[in-house]
Enzyme design. Structure first.
Site, short mmCIF file in Angstrom:
data_model
loop_
_atom_site.label_atom_id
_atom_site.label_comp_id
_atom_site.label_asym_id
_atom_site.label_seq_id
_atom_site.Cartn_x
_atom_site.Cartn_y
_atom_site.Cartn_z
N SER A 95 0.83 -1.20 0.00
CA SER A 95 0.00 0.00 0.00
C SER A 95 0.87 1.26 0.00
O SER A 95 1.67 1.47 -0.90
CB SER A 95 -0.97 -0.04 1.19
OG SER A 95 -2.02 0.88 1.03
N ASP A 225 -9.55 -5.50 -4.45
CA ASP A 225 -8.97 -4.50 -3.55
C ASP A 225 -9.86 -3.26 -3.56
O ASP A 225 -9.95 -2.56 -4.56
CB ASP A 225 -7.56 -4.15 -4.01
CG ASP A 225 -6.78 -3.31 -3.00
OD1 ASP A 225 -7.39 -2.45 -2.35
OD2 ASP A 225 -5.56 -3.52 -2.88
N HIS A 254 -7.38 -5.96 -0.16
CA HIS A 254 -6.21 -5.14 0.13
C HIS A 254 -5.36 -5.76 1.24
O HIS A 254 -4.14 -5.62 1.25
CB HIS A 254 -6.66 -3.74 0.55
CG HIS A 254 -5.56 -2.73 0.59
ND1 HIS A 254 -4.82 -2.38 -0.52
CD2 HIS A 254 -5.07 -1.97 1.62
CE1 HIS A 254 -3.93 -1.46 -0.20
NE2 HIS A 254 -4.06 -1.20 1.10
#
Length: 274
Positions: A95, A225, A254
């Site tokens: 991320s 995601d 995610h």
């Protein structure tokens, strides 16, 4: 606790376990190095040296009131690398940490980086602009800022129990332990760092960083995601990195490094050994 102090006075906490080939992990917003538990244990038990740090203002690192931008995040990572004398490193970022890896490799990694891995990563650019029409509207990130500023604790519970791990999907097997661990990590960090970090992960353009990466790179992304949609991140990033491979995980979220650790770890190991 093991830590190193940057040139602008921020104390950065890090973990450094094991020996052998080094793998350095870069966590996402608003978490800490604890988010890599499943990977750190997996790799240290297989003879690797694993390193993970808490970004400034996050986890156990100092809650300084400055430097909450991607340039400084990458520079802080470089301070940890230099302090530990690391070379031939595989850098793995999730991320926001994927953005940190891209900028670190591009600006600080010469002669030290072996490979890079971007997992559910924010590059090349999250926010919608005239040149990035597929990005998320700025109002999405304004909502994040409002959540942090008004009721951070509940906001973090809502993220963890909902879209982050896909626990809002029909039939999802939600883990209360995973949810509370996400909340624990988030609340350990500073509200100011988290509030300013939203701009860092959403508005930083990593296009030129990706083009500058000159090591083998694996891009891993779940096609469900809900935090970093794949179409405007991984599917674009793979076209910008010279030697990149995109691996898409059908139906994964995610937070797949945690809730699907057995799949992610196996693929990471294969790439690192290749």
């Amino acid at each position: 606790m093991p830590s190193v102090t940057t040139d602008d006075g921020a104390e950065i906490f890090y973990k450094d376990w094991g020996s052998g080939r080094p793998i350095m992990f870069h966590h996402g917003w608003p978490l800490s190095s604890d988010d890599w538990d499943a990977q750190l244990l997996f790799f240290v038990q297989r003879g690797y040296r694993v390193i993970a740090h808490d970004r400034r203002g996050h986890g156990r690192s100092a809650q300084v009131g400055h430097g909450h931008d991607m340039d400084r995040y990458a520079a802080d990572a470089a301070v940890v690398v230099t302090h530990l004398g690391l070379r031939d490193v595989v850098h793995v970022g999730h991320s926001t940490g994927g953005g940190e890896v891209a900028r670190y490799v591009a600006r600080h990694g010469a002669g030290r980086v072996a490979k890079a891995v971007l997992i559910g990563a924010v590059p090349p650019l999250m926010v919608q602009t005239a040149s990035n029409p597929g990005g998320l509207p700025i109002e999405v990130f304004d909502g994040f800022r409002e959540g942090v500023a008004t009721d951070r604790s509940q906001f973090y519970l809502d993220i963890a129990s909902g879209p982050f791990y896909g626990f809002n999907r029909p039939g999802a097997d939600a883990s209360q332990g995973v949810i509370w661990n996400w909340w624990r990590q988030g609340m350990a960090g500073g509200a100011n760092a988290h509030h300013e970090g939203i701009k860092a992960f959403s508005e930083t353009d990593f296009t030129e960083d990706l083009r500058a990466i000159d090591v083998p790179t694996l891009i891993m992304h779940g096609d469900d995601d809900q935090i970093v949609p794949i179409a405007d991140s991984a599917e674009l990033a793979v076209t910008l990195v010279e030697d990149a491979t995109l691996k898409v995980y059908p139906g994964l979220s995610h937070g797949m490094c945690t809730v699907n650790a057995e799949i992610i770890n196996a693929d990471l190991l294969t790439f690192i050994k290749s």
